[in-house]
Scaffold this motif. Sequence first.
Motif, PDB file in Angstrom:
ATOM      1  N   LEU A  25       7.186  84.118  70.232  1.00  0.00           N
ATOM      2  CA  LEU A  25       7.931  82.718  70.143  1.00  0.00           C
ATOM      3  C   LEU A  25       7.570  81.866  69.302  1.00  0.00           C
ATOM      4  N   LEU A  26       7.812  80.624  68.701  1.00  0.00           N
ATOM      5  CA  LEU A  26       8.814  79.952  67.617  1.00  0.00           C
ATOM      6  C   LEU A  26       8.276  77.966  68.697  1.00  0.00           C
ATOM      7  N   ALA A  27       7.693  77.266  68.381  1.00  0.00           N
ATOM      8  CA  ALA A  27       7.939  76.077  68.905  1.00  0.00           C
ATOM      9  C   ALA A  27       7.392  75.020  68.204  1.00  0.00           C
ATOM     10  N   ILE A  28       8.680  74.720  67.898  1.00  0.00           N
ATOM     11  CA  ILE A  28       8.654  73.297  66.773  1.00  0.00           C
ATOM     12  C   ILE A  28       8.043  72.025  67.257  1.00  0.00           C
ATOM     13  N   LEU A  29       6.650  71.356  66.630  1.00  0.00           N
ATOM     14  CA  LEU A  29       6.656  70.163  66.942  1.00  0.00           C
ATOM     15  C   LEU A  29       7.202  68.833  66.623  1.00  0.00           C
ATOM     16  N   ILE A  30       7.269  67.754  67.024  1.00  0.00           N
ATOM     17  CA  ILE A  30       7.979  66.468  66.933  1.00  0.00           C
ATOM     18  C   ILE A  30       6.717  65.633  67.083  1.00  0.00           C
ATOM     19  N   ASP A  31       6.470  64.783  66.340  1.00  0.00           N
ATOM     20  CA  ASP A  31       5.360  63.906  66.410  1.00  0.00           C
ATOM     21  C   ASP A  31       6.466  62.558  66.791  1.00  0.00           C
ATOM     22  N   PRO A  32       6.552  61.567  67.741  1.00  0.00           N
ATOM     23  CA  PRO A  32       7.945  60.577  67.986  1.00  0.00           C
ATOM     24  C   PRO A  32       7.699  59.754  66.655  1.00  0.00           C
ATOM     25  N   GLU A  33       6.950  59.599  67.000  1.00  0.00           N
ATOM     26  CA  GLU A  33       6.181  58.436  65.580  1.00  0.00           C
ATOM     27  C   GLU A  33       6.242  58.718  64.006  1.00  0.00           C
TER      28      GLU A  33
ATOM     29  N   PHE B 259       8.891  61.032  63.298  1.00  0.00           N
ATOM     30  CA  PHE B 259      10.890  61.414  63.607  1.00  0.00           C
ATOM     31  C   PHE B 259      11.442  60.187  63.215  1.00  0.00           C
ATOM     32  N   ASP B 260      12.396  60.597  62.784  1.00  0.00           N
ATOM     33  CA  ASP B 260      13.654  59.806  62.705  1.00  0.00           C
ATOM     34  C   ASP B 260      14.914  59.849  63.178  1.00  0.00           C
ATOM     35  N   LEU B 261      14.900  59.526  64.659  1.00  0.00           N
ATOM     36  CA  LEU B 261      15.624  59.344  65.957  1.00  0.00           C
ATOM     37  C   LEU B 261      17.379  58.964  64.527  1.00  0.00           C
TER      38      LEU B 261
ATOM     39  N   ASN C 261      17.933  61.620  62.232  1.00  0.00           N
ATOM     40  CA  ASN C 261      18.776  62.412  61.806  1.00  0.00           C
ATOM     41  C   ASN C 261      18.138  63.505  62.866  1.00  0.00           C
ATOM     42  N   SER C 262      17.852  63.161  64.527  1.00  0.00           N
ATOM     43  CA  SER C 262      18.247  64.481  64.857  1.00  0.00           C
ATOM     44  C   SER C 262      18.860  65.781  65.056  1.00  0.00           C
ATOM     45  N   ALA C 263      20.278  65.247  64.556  1.00  0.00           N
ATOM     46  CA  ALA C 263      20.986  66.362  65.176  1.00  0.00           C
ATOM     47  C   ALA C 263      21.577  67.173  63.996  1.00  0.00           C
ATOM     48  N   SER C 264      20.630  66.995  62.861  1.00  0.00           N
ATOM     49  CA  SER C 264      20.582  67.240  61.470  1.00  0.00           C
ATOM     50  C   SER C 264      19.248  67.807  61.082  1.00  0.00           C
ATOM     51  N   PHE C 265      18.674  67.520  61.606  1.00  0.00           N
ATOM     52  CA  PHE C 265      17.030  68.165  62.364  1.00  0.00           C
ATOM     53  C   PHE C 265      17.871  69.678  62.825  1.00  0.00           C
ATOM     54  N   LEU C 266      18.027  69.712  63.969  1.00  0.00           N
ATOM     55  CA  LEU C 266      17.951  70.053  64.997  1.00  0.00           C
ATOM     56  C   LEU C 266      18.617  71.303  64.771  1.00  0.00           C
ATOM     57  N   ARG C 267      19.537  71.175  63.449  1.00  0.00           N
ATOM     58  CA  ARG C 267      20.350  71.629  63.262  1.00  0.00           C
ATOM     59  C   ARG C 267      19.564  72.975  61.834  1.00  0.00           C
ATOM     60  N   ASN C 268      19.367  72.427  61.442  1.00  0.00           N
ATOM     61  CA  ASN C 268      18.275  73.119  60.849  1.00  0.00           C
ATOM     62  C   ASN C 268      17.179  73.568  60.395  1.00  0.00           C
ATOM     63  N   LEU C 269      16.586  73.842  61.982  1.00  0.00           N
ATOM     64  CA  LEU C 269      15.628  74.614  62.376  1.00  0.00           C
ATOM     65  C   LEU C 269      15.506  75.930  62.510  1.00  0.00           C
ATOM     66  N   PRO C 270      14.637  77.166  62.553  1.00  0.00           N
ATOM     67  CA  PRO C 270      14.604  78.057  62.146  1.00  0.00           C
ATOM     68  C   PRO C 270      15.266  78.971  62.935  1.00  0.00           C
ATOM     69  N   VAL C 271      15.972  80.054  62.609  1.00  0.00           N
ATOM     70  CA  VAL C 271      16.918  80.811  63.831  1.00  0.00           C
ATOM     71  C   VAL C 271      15.793  81.528  65.462  1.00  0.00           C
TER      72      VAL C 271
END
Length: 231
Positions: free
Chosen positions: A19-27, A29-31, A33-43
């Motif tokens: 399993l691979l978790a990506i940690l997002i620190d709300p502080e 993170f630029d909201l 960019n949410s869509a592109s951030f999620l699109r570019n995560l490792p498969v």
Amino acid sequence: MTTNLYTSFTEAVSQKKKLLAILIDPEKFDLENSASFLRNLPVATTHLFVGGSTVPEGMTEHLIKELKLYTAKPILLFPGDVSQITVVANGLLFLSLLSGRNPEYLIEQQIKAVSKLRGSALEVIPTGYILIDGQNVSAVSQVTHTNPMVQNNVQAIVDTAKAGELMGAKLIYLEAGSGAKIPVSAEIISAVKKELNVPLIVGGGIKTEEQINNAYKAGATMIVMGTAFEK
Ligand code: 1GP
């Protein structure tokens, strides 16, 4: 129907999946960019963790609602304190900082969480959290006023992890701290793995393919990466 998040950990162990978790620190993170951030995560990404050491009230909930517009991946809270708990997440790592000797993070924050959790459907996963020296002063250490465990005292780390399991932790999280110079060693991961029956999460300072593979090979069921994806 609520899906059982914890099952994804136990199934990963039995089916030898990683399993691979990506940690997002709300502080951090630029909201926008949410869509592109999620699109570019490792498969290979299986989970999202949301949490930070110091997050303003309400920011976590706002972020998770936004993420949910773009992803169906399970979102687990990895909170630095009780104020970050929100029922809009799919689950909560209910952390107890076993490496430290600060009652606030061993039991007080957990007691404060109860009124937030009462009556909610949020899946709560008891997690023994062990901070290990990553050769960097970590935010966890600063915020909790606790010292990390030294990497060369492997037995002490194994015993701490085992005590956590015996007290009922369903996951053990070996943490070198965000931005650690060195991640938790393979020696520590495999020694802990050998004595424990619960799935192991490993995070802090993991950046390269080689470090990822080393941690998995040593026995991590889940790896958590944050800094490497903060652009
Ligand atoms: C999660 O704190 C880690 O356990 C994340 O660490 O930011 O160094 O990836 P990095």
